[in-house]
Design an enzyme around this catalytic site. Sequence first.
Site, PDB file in Angstrom:
ATOM      1  N   CYS A  14       0.858  -1.187   0.000  1.00 19.35           N
ATOM      2  CA  CYS A  14       0.000   0.000   0.000  1.00 19.35           C
ATOM      3  C   CYS A  14       0.890   1.232   0.000  1.00 19.35           C
ATOM      4  O   CYS A  14       2.108   1.117  -0.136  1.00 19.35           O
ATOM      5  CB  CYS A  14      -0.982  -0.007   1.174  1.00 19.35           C
ATOM      6  SG  CYS A  14      -0.266   0.303   2.800  1.00 19.35           S
ATOM      7  N   ARG A  20      -3.371  -0.302   5.266  1.00 22.29           N
ATOM      8  CA  ARG A  20      -3.949  -1.409   4.495  1.00 22.29           C
ATOM      9  C   ARG A  20      -3.040  -2.621   4.359  1.00 22.29           C
ATOM     10  O   ARG A  20      -3.479  -3.752   4.572  1.00 22.29           O
ATOM     11  CB  ARG A  20      -4.357  -0.914   3.103  1.00 22.29           C
ATOM     12  CG  ARG A  20      -5.465   0.103   3.135  1.00 22.29           C
ATOM     13  CD  ARG A  20      -5.718   0.714   1.781  1.00 22.29           C
ATOM     14  NE  ARG A  20      -4.567   1.519   1.373  1.00 22.29           N
ATOM     15  CZ  ARG A  20      -4.403   2.053   0.173  1.00 22.29           C
ATOM     16  NH1 ARG A  20      -5.312   1.853  -0.760  1.00 22.29           N
ATOM     17  NH2 ARG A  20      -3.336   2.775  -0.105  1.00 22.29           N
ATOM     18  N   ASP A 134      -8.067   4.065   1.081  1.00 26.27           N
ATOM     19  CA  ASP A 134      -7.041   4.251   2.099  1.00 26.27           C
ATOM     20  C   ASP A 134      -7.663   4.915   3.330  1.00 26.27           C
ATOM     21  O   ASP A 134      -8.083   6.069   3.266  1.00 26.27           O
ATOM     22  CB  ASP A 134      -5.920   5.128   1.538  1.00 26.27           C
ATOM     23  CG  ASP A 134      -4.701   5.185   2.438  1.00 26.27           C
ATOM     24  OD1 ASP A 134      -4.826   4.875   3.640  1.00 26.27           O
ATOM     25  OD2 ASP A 134      -3.619   5.541   1.933  1.00 26.27           O
TER      26      ASP A 134
END
Length: 164
Positions: A14, A20, A134
């Site tokens: 990520c 994440r 996100d």
Amino acid sequence: MTDICTLNKIMFICHGNICRSPMAEFIMKQIIKQHGMENRFEIASAAISPEEIGNDIHPGTKLKLLQNGIPYMHRKAVRLTAADYEYYDLLICMDSENLFYIRQLTGQDKLHKIHLLLEYAPQYYTCGRTDIADPWYTDNFNDTFDDILAGCTGLMDELISLKY
């Protein structure tokens, strides 16, 4: 996709490696453990950006993992390197921006190792959803957790269906 019979090293990627990708790392480790396959996999995560290098997991990610009974360990964010492409069997991105940057870093994906996590969640992917939002920006760790769980569950289902 990589030959599933030799697949054993998976890296989740990520932007900053604090929300994440570590969430995916620990969810996948838990799923693998539930299937009794811990000794067959190496699971890790990394960032495409240097912004958070050295920082621990985001408190929102820790909370979601705790709420769902998923163990995690304190860690420091690391950045993806070109050598990771050679080492890992699958590099799983959380969104198309991560995919773009990883391809810039690693070059052409000749071995078809780079994928989006939602490729393994057909309930999303077939409807055109490719990106996991996100939570650093959305502050919505619930939806992020649900999306990552769906992707990791689908990935494990694929590994099992291919008789890993």
